[in-house]
Design a protein around this motif. Sequence first.
Motif, PDB file in Angstrom:
ATOM      1  N   SER A 122       8.585 -43.077  64.132  1.00  0.00           N
ATOM      2  CA  SER A 122       8.621 -44.262  64.977  1.00  0.00           C
ATOM      3  C   SER A 122       8.924 -43.880  66.423  1.00  0.00           C
ATOM      4  O   SER A 122       9.362 -42.757  66.717  1.00  0.00           O
ATOM      5  CB  SER A 122       9.663 -45.253  64.459  1.00  0.00           C
ATOM      6  OG  SER A 122       9.590 -46.482  65.143  1.00  0.00           O
ATOM      7  N   TYR A 123       8.705 -44.824  67.307  1.00  0.00           N
ATOM      8  CA  TYR A 123       8.780 -44.610  68.754  1.00  0.00           C
ATOM      9  C   TYR A 123      10.182 -44.167  69.214  1.00  0.00           C
ATOM     10  O   TYR A 123      11.172 -44.334  68.517  1.00  0.00           O
ATOM     11  CB  TYR A 123       8.367 -45.874  69.498  1.00  0.00           C
ATOM     12  CG  TYR A 123       9.283 -47.069  69.275  1.00  0.00           C
ATOM     13  CD1 TYR A 123      10.382 -47.295  70.090  1.00  0.00           C
ATOM     14  CD2 TYR A 123       9.041 -47.967  68.241  1.00  0.00           C
ATOM     15  CE1 TYR A 123      11.219 -48.371  69.890  1.00  0.00           C
ATOM     16  CE2 TYR A 123       9.868 -49.054  68.024  1.00  0.00           C
ATOM     17  CZ  TYR A 123      10.960 -49.248  68.854  1.00  0.00           C
ATOM     18  OH  TYR A 123      11.801 -50.316  68.637  1.00  0.00           O
ATOM     19  N   PHE A 124      10.235 -43.623  70.430  1.00  0.00           N
ATOM     20  CA  PHE A 124      11.446 -43.143  71.099  1.00  0.00           C
ATOM     21  C   PHE A 124      12.150 -42.085  70.258  1.00  0.00           C
ATOM     22  O   PHE A 124      13.364 -42.049  70.137  1.00  0.00           O
ATOM     23  CB  PHE A 124      12.392 -44.315  71.399  1.00  0.00           C
ATOM     24  CG  PHE A 124      13.335 -44.058  72.563  1.00  0.00           C
ATOM     25  CD1 PHE A 124      12.889 -43.463  73.731  1.00  0.00           C
ATOM     26  CD2 PHE A 124      14.671 -44.446  72.485  1.00  0.00           C
ATOM     27  CE1 PHE A 124      13.766 -43.239  74.791  1.00  0.00           C
ATOM     28  CE2 PHE A 124      15.552 -44.224  73.546  1.00  0.00           C
ATOM     29  CZ  PHE A 124      15.093 -43.620  74.704  1.00  0.00           C
ATOM     30  N   SER A 125      11.362 -41.189  69.673  1.00  0.00           N
ATOM     31  CA  SER A 125      11.888 -40.066  68.897  1.00  0.00           C
ATOM     32  C   SER A 125      11.457 -38.758  69.549  1.00  0.00           C
ATOM     33  O   SER A 125      10.403 -38.675  70.185  1.00  0.00           O
ATOM     34  CB  SER A 125      11.362 -40.116  67.458  1.00  0.00           C
ATOM     35  OG  SER A 125      11.868 -41.230  66.761  1.00  0.00           O
ATOM     36  N   GLY A 126      12.307 -37.733  69.405  1.00  0.00           N
ATOM     37  CA  GLY A 126      11.996 -36.410  69.940  1.00  0.00           C
ATOM     38  C   GLY A 126      12.228 -36.267  71.430  1.00  0.00           C
ATOM     39  O   GLY A 126      11.756 -35.303  72.042  1.00  0.00           O
ATOM     40  N   ILE A 127      12.976 -37.179  72.046  1.00  0.00           N
ATOM     41  CA  ILE A 127      13.001 -37.294  73.510  1.00  0.00           C
ATOM     42  C   ILE A 127      13.960 -36.292  74.166  1.00  0.00           C
ATOM     43  O   ILE A 127      13.623 -35.691  75.194  1.00  0.00           O
ATOM     44  CB  ILE A 127      13.368 -38.733  73.923  1.00  0.00           C
ATOM     45  CG1 ILE A 127      12.435 -39.743  73.230  1.00  0.00           C
ATOM     46  CG2 ILE A 127      13.316 -38.883  75.428  1.00  0.00           C
ATOM     47  CD1 ILE A 127      10.964 -39.515  73.483  1.00  0.00           C
ATOM     48  N   VAL A 128      15.157 -36.121  73.608  1.00  0.00           N
ATOM     49  CA  VAL A 128      16.172 -35.292  74.270  1.00  0.00           C
ATOM     50  C   VAL A 128      16.668 -34.202  73.339  1.00  0.00           C
ATOM     51  O   VAL A 128      16.492 -34.265  72.117  1.00  0.00           O
ATOM     52  CB  VAL A 128      17.371 -36.150  74.763  1.00  0.00           C
ATOM     53  CG1 VAL A 128      16.913 -37.201  75.750  1.00  0.00           C
ATOM     54  CG2 VAL A 128      18.129 -36.769  73.587  1.00  0.00           C
ATOM     55  N   ASP A 129      17.346 -33.218  73.956  1.00  0.00           N
ATOM     56  CA  ASP A 129      17.925 -32.120  73.181  1.00  0.00           C
ATOM     57  C   ASP A 129      19.365 -32.434  72.824  1.00  0.00           C
ATOM     58  O   ASP A 129      19.844 -33.563  73.011  1.00  0.00           O
ATOM     59  CB  ASP A 129      17.798 -30.800  73.955  1.00  0.00           C
ATOM     60  CG  ASP A 129      18.628 -30.760  75.238  1.00  0.00           C
ATOM     61  OD1 ASP A 129      19.504 -31.635  75.446  1.00  0.00           O
ATOM     62  OD2 ASP A 129      18.415 -29.837  76.048  1.00  0.00           O
ATOM     63  N   THR A 130      20.086 -31.443  72.320  1.00  0.00           N
ATOM     64  CA  THR A 130      21.434 -31.677  71.820  1.00  0.00           C
ATOM     65  C   THR A 130      22.417 -32.092  72.903  1.00  0.00           C
ATOM     66  O   THR A 130      23.483 -32.637  72.606  1.00  0.00           O
ATOM     67  CB  THR A 130      21.943 -30.411  71.093  1.00  0.00           C
ATOM     68  OG1 THR A 130      23.119 -30.720  70.345  1.00  0.00           O
ATOM     69  CG2 THR A 130      22.233 -29.292  72.084  1.00  0.00           C
TER      70      THR A 130
END
Length: 681
Positions: free
Chosen positions: A492-500
Amino acid sequence: MPHTPRATAPQGLHQLAFGGDYNPEQWPEEVWHEDVRLMREAGVTMVSVGIFSWALLEPEPGTYDFGWLDRLLDLLHVNGIRADLGTPTVAPPAWFYRAHPEALPVSREGVRYAFGSRGAICHSNPDYRSAAAGITEQLARRYGNHPALAMWHVHNEYGVPVSACYCDSCAAHFRRWLADRHGGVDAVNEAWGTAFWGQRYRGLDEIDPPRTTPTVGNPAQQLDYARFADATMRENFCAERDILHRLAPGAPVTTNFMTALSQCGSVDYWAWGREVDLVTNDHYLITDGRRTHVNLAMAADLTRSVAGGAPWLLLEHSTGGVNWQPRNPAKHPGEMARNSLAHVARGSDGAMFFQWRQSRRGAEKFHSAMLPHAGTDSRIWREVSRLGADLGLLNEIRATRTVADVAMVWDWQSWWAQSLEWRPSQDHDARERADAFYASLFDRHLTVDFAHPDTDLSGYPLVVVPALYLATEESGRNLRRYVEGGGTLVVSYFSGIVDTHDAVHPGPYPGALRDVLGLTIEEFSPLAEGGTVRLITPEGAPEGPELSGDVWSDVVIPRGAETVWSYADGIPAGRPAVTRHRLGGGTAWYVSTRLTGPDLDAVLDRACDDARVAPRTGLPHDVEVVRRTGDGGTYLFAINHTGADAKVPLAATGTELLTGEGAAGHLAVPAGAVRVVRLDG
């Protein structure tokens, strides 16, 4: 030093656990004998004791009174009832706070909380840590070999109601934690991006907790502080656990989780699940309009997953209404048994309650109990006694494991990060997305395992990712390996956007998931309040229904993915809305807007086809069907949440354990009832 295997089930308990929190200190001692007589009548096998008893066990510093607990445990033992013995460290005595007022936690706004509730603890305070270790050691030495002892229950519901303290002791502890995690101030500056808004630090001694600021504070600092607060509570649990392991090694050590996403979001249960000997959970129905039995199933599946698929234990739920919601309805006739057995179906080796006898005084006097104010001439008592008898008929399922069909990726730390301020839309809610995807899978009669994003997923034909804002590069590689190996992934949307560290991954969105999804996102386009977008199948694609999304849209650029639905309007009109990427032996789907109900179902139908997850069309709506399996065979649970009788098809013959009747061809499940079949062969 060699590892010593630990007990992972209550010692001496050869039945399913049935009972509840027992607080005899609230009653004259002559009532105890009546309690135990009624416990035996109801089929109680274990009770939780001593959880809030520190002030009675240590009435003044270093002076102990164990006489009443000696008599209680002896009484339980004589009557064949096991004890889940608490360390009472969730509620230090008044004398402790009088001597150490700095052990009371401080809010982010700088307000020090007062004594008079529960869980008011600064977990960094050295005096609290010392006192907690002291009472735990006393209990371990005195009761480690008591014949009633089944398990140890450390503290109570860590993180409720306070997980983070912002006092000066916590500030010093936080600086030490940062040094261990990052190595020095330069690494902290890099991780937190302190070049923004001139926040750079010259030394760790300049860093404070993320207290209230005039506007939004540093999000990476807030995320690290959430990790620190969780780790600090876990340090204290492990300190008590290690004392119990050393002095009373025969019994497993646990603490009661609250995995339901609506009840305790401040604890990373993936980390905690590795520290307890037995995973236990508390669950209470949230009457906010959601289908409560679906939320219950979700919490049970999540708890089992935290346990690594092993049997776990429901340590608290309610016989009727609770007392801390704005409105606290009673449960319908039969609902309590359905709730209890739904947890058992999904992996619990019993059903425990808060509490045994309903309190006359205090904040929870209107919270339901096994023995209510109305006494034994009451519907609750009759249903409790019937449940005890039914659980006695199900003892053979102990130690079997629930069989899952598909998986859902969930990460508490990603949830923490996404929940911070100034995200693209306040209407996007990670928990809502998890609820929506779970409900769609539930309605397909699919049992769900939850998984950390770095976990091996190769055993599942279908994996859904409802909300993974924070995704490491390793998580992205793991999901890619899963798809290349033949799996079907839905993101689903807004996934994978930032790191730890809550830093946006270099390059276009969706960062860590670009490769597996076969696309990039040029721009987010959240919708105005109440706004919607239409989704249509593009020319040349297989015909599909028109869908409607809300809350969110993306400007998607395919990089190998095919368009399955496209936007008919809005800023991304003509662009892909739902995509499918063939990669290796599998496929990865991306859903770039919020779909609910039949619209989300339409996408999951296509993904299930890819995964070869056959629809279970012969099963009635809102009739749960779950399997547990082990050396003794396979057990099918059918739980009818509807007001109509139902029939569940059976692929094998068997024996229904609650009635003793044979079953073949189909299983009749009366309205509101539960049936459990031991399948032949």
